[in-house]
Design an enzyme around this catalytic site. Structure first.
Site, short mmCIF file in Angstrom:
data_model
loop_
_atom_site.label_atom_id
_atom_site.label_comp_id
_atom_site.label_asym_id
_atom_site.label_seq_id
_atom_site.Cartn_x
_atom_site.Cartn_y
_atom_site.Cartn_z
N ARG A 202 32.02 -6.98 36.00
CA ARG A 202 32.09 -5.91 35.00
C ARG A 202 30.80 -5.83 34.20
O ARG A 202 30.82 -5.53 33.01
CB ARG A 202 33.30 -6.14 34.10
CG ARG A 202 34.60 -6.30 34.91
CD ARG A 202 35.80 -6.39 34.01
NE ARG A 202 35.95 -5.20 33.23
CZ ARG A 202 36.23 -5.18 31.92
NH1 ARG A 202 36.40 -6.30 31.27
NH2 ARG A 202 36.34 -4.04 31.29
N GLY A 203 29.67 -6.14 34.85
CA GLY A 203 28.36 -6.01 34.20
C GLY A 203 28.31 -6.79 32.91
O GLY A 203 28.67 -7.97 32.86
N GLU A 204 27.91 -6.13 31.83
CA GLU A 204 27.74 -6.84 30.55
C GLU A 204 29.05 -7.35 29.97
O GLU A 204 29.06 -8.10 28.99
CB GLU A 204 27.01 -5.97 29.54
CG GLU A 204 27.79 -4.73 29.17
CD GLU A 204 27.02 -3.83 28.20
OE1 GLU A 204 26.54 -4.34 27.19
OE2 GLU A 204 26.93 -2.62 28.49
N GLY A 206 31.19 -9.11 31.80
CA GLY A 206 31.55 -10.36 32.47
C GLY A 206 32.33 -10.16 33.76
O GLY A 206 32.15 -9.15 34.46
N ASP A 234 24.87 -9.28 43.53
CA ASP A 234 24.64 -10.14 44.70
C ASP A 234 24.26 -11.55 44.27
O ASP A 234 24.61 -12.52 44.94
CB ASP A 234 23.53 -9.55 45.57
CG ASP A 234 23.94 -8.19 46.09
OD1 ASP A 234 25.00 -8.10 46.72
OD2 ASP A 234 23.21 -7.22 45.82
P1 AMP Z 1 23.70 -5.13 43.26
O1 AMP Z 1 23.64 -6.63 43.33
O2 AMP Z 1 25.10 -4.63 43.40
O3 AMP Z 1 22.94 -4.58 42.10
O4 AMP Z 1 22.99 -4.58 44.59
C1 AMP Z 1 21.62 -4.27 44.61
C2 AMP Z 1 21.04 -4.15 46.00
O5 AMP Z 1 21.87 -3.37 46.87
C3 AMP Z 1 19.70 -3.45 45.95
O6 AMP Z 1 18.66 -4.40 46.00
C4 AMP Z 1 19.72 -2.48 47.14
O7 AMP Z 1 18.66 -2.69 48.03
C5 AMP Z 1 21.04 -2.76 47.84
N1 AMP Z 1 21.69 -1.53 48.31
C6 AMP Z 1 21.76 -0.31 47.69
N2 AMP Z 1 22.45 0.58 48.44
C7 AMP Z 1 22.84 -0.10 49.56
C8 AMP Z 1 23.60 0.27 50.73
N3 AMP Z 1 24.11 1.51 50.91
N4 AMP Z 1 23.82 -0.69 51.68
C9 AMP Z 1 23.31 -1.94 51.50
N5 AMP Z 1 22.59 -2.34 50.44
C10 AMP Z 1 22.35 -1.43 49.48
#
Ligand code: AMP
Length: 303
Positions: A202-204, A206, A234
């Site tokens: 949930r971002g900021e 938590g 991620d």
């Molecule tokens: P997050 O950790 O949710 O902020 O994911 C960020 C990463 O997701 C970025 O570094 C993007 O390169 C990657 N991303 C964005 N769109 C996609 C997609 N459709 N498929 C796979 N990776 C993606």
């Protein structure tokens, strides 16, 4: 223990209220594997084009990430362009260029089929299913995805969801998949589709971690300087799964899952302090331990 990840490796072009960067290194598998490398031996499956920086590949390899499953293909690396407004919890996509991912067929090195922990990072559900078909009796499989794939391949995604143990999604994704606004009800619906646990980022605000009859809530670390939330999700997943994999082969307890949630939150809090992987790639064990202690004092109280 070993931890396998499939996901994107990317160039990201990002605008946030705090600055703008063009074609910096990103991608779900990149952030995940760097975060997890502080805890476990990581095996990475992905594809990049010949334009992807060699220094990044060397840096990842120096962090102990096994790159046997990384294909360097003719063509351009995946590119994501997005922006954030002051609500840093919502990433707006401007464009997604799949490039070398369009024709990618992942082939798991034979020795990797028995990997006990598997993370199906954000990427085409077709590729997530390909990997699932190649691993043998994994102990835990976790899954992430995003609005792009929820909209584009809902049926395939359902099939992946049916076959995993843990969903690690952000709140918007949970609502989009279930059509339910209330996160507790939505998590229950998701658990009804197969997975035993749902971890909602949930971002900021938590993380909410739900399993049968249990809810654990972790705050996000209250930082004064946030530059770029890209990769926080991620990195959270990398810290979370990395910690579980570091527990060896005994049975995992509810407390292991809670600690995994805290380690994930700690690692994610570093990622957002800089653009790209700049902060994430140079952490020390001490940095992580100090942040875990800060989390402890943040949530400690007596009655
Ligand atoms: P997050 O950790 O949710 O902020 O994911 C960020 C990463 O997701 C970025 O570094 C993007 O390169 C990657 N991303 C964005 N769109 C996609 C997609 N459709 N498929 C796979 N990776 C993606």
């Amino acid at each position: 223990m070993s931890l396998l990840v499939v996901g994107s490796m990317a160039f990201d072009s990002i605008k946030s209220p705090f600055g703008e960067v063009e074609r910096v290194v990103g991608g779900s598998a990149t952030y995940f594997s760097l975060a997890a490398s502080y805890f476990a031996s990581v095996r990475l499956v992905s594809v990049v084009g010949r334009d992807f920086p060699k220094e990044t590949i060397e840096m990842m390899s120096a962090r102990g990430i096994d790159l046997q499953g990384l294909k360097i293909a003719d063509g351009e690396t995946f590119h994501w362009k997005g922006y954030y407004e002051y609500d840093l919890n919502t990433a707006h996509t401007v464009r997604t260029d799949l490039n070398v991912f369009k024709d990618f067929v992942p082939a798991l090195p034979a020795a990797w089929r028995e990997t006990p922990f598997v993370f199906l990072g954000n990427i085409d559900p077709r590729l997530q299913l390909d990997i699932l078909a190649q691993v043998r009796n994994p102990r835990i499989v976790a899954l992430d995805t995003m609005n792009f794939w929820i909209g584009k391949s809902p049926q395939l995604l359902r099939e992946v969801i049916r076959n995993v143990d843990i969903l690690i999604l952000n709140e918007a994704e949970v609502r989009q998949i279930t059509g339910e606004f209330n996160l507790v009800k939505a998590a229950r619906m998701l658990m009804g589709m197969g997975p035993g646990r749902v971890v909602i980022k949930r971002g900021e605000y938590g993380v909410l971690h739900l399993s049968d009859g249990q809810i654990f809530a972790a705050p996000a670390y209250p930082l004064e300087m946030i530059f770029d939330p890209t990769g926080a999700g991620d990195s959270f997943a990398g810290g979370f799964m990395g910690y579980l994999a570091s527990r060896g082969d005994g049975a995992l307890t509810e407390m292991d899952y809670r600690l995994a949630t805290m380690y994930g939150s700690a690692i994610a809090s570093f990622t957002v302090e800089a653009f790209s992987t700049d902060r994430l790639q140079g952490l020390t064990k001490e940095d992580i331990a100090n942040r875990i202690s800060s989390f402890r004092s943040l949530t400690e109280f007596r009655v």
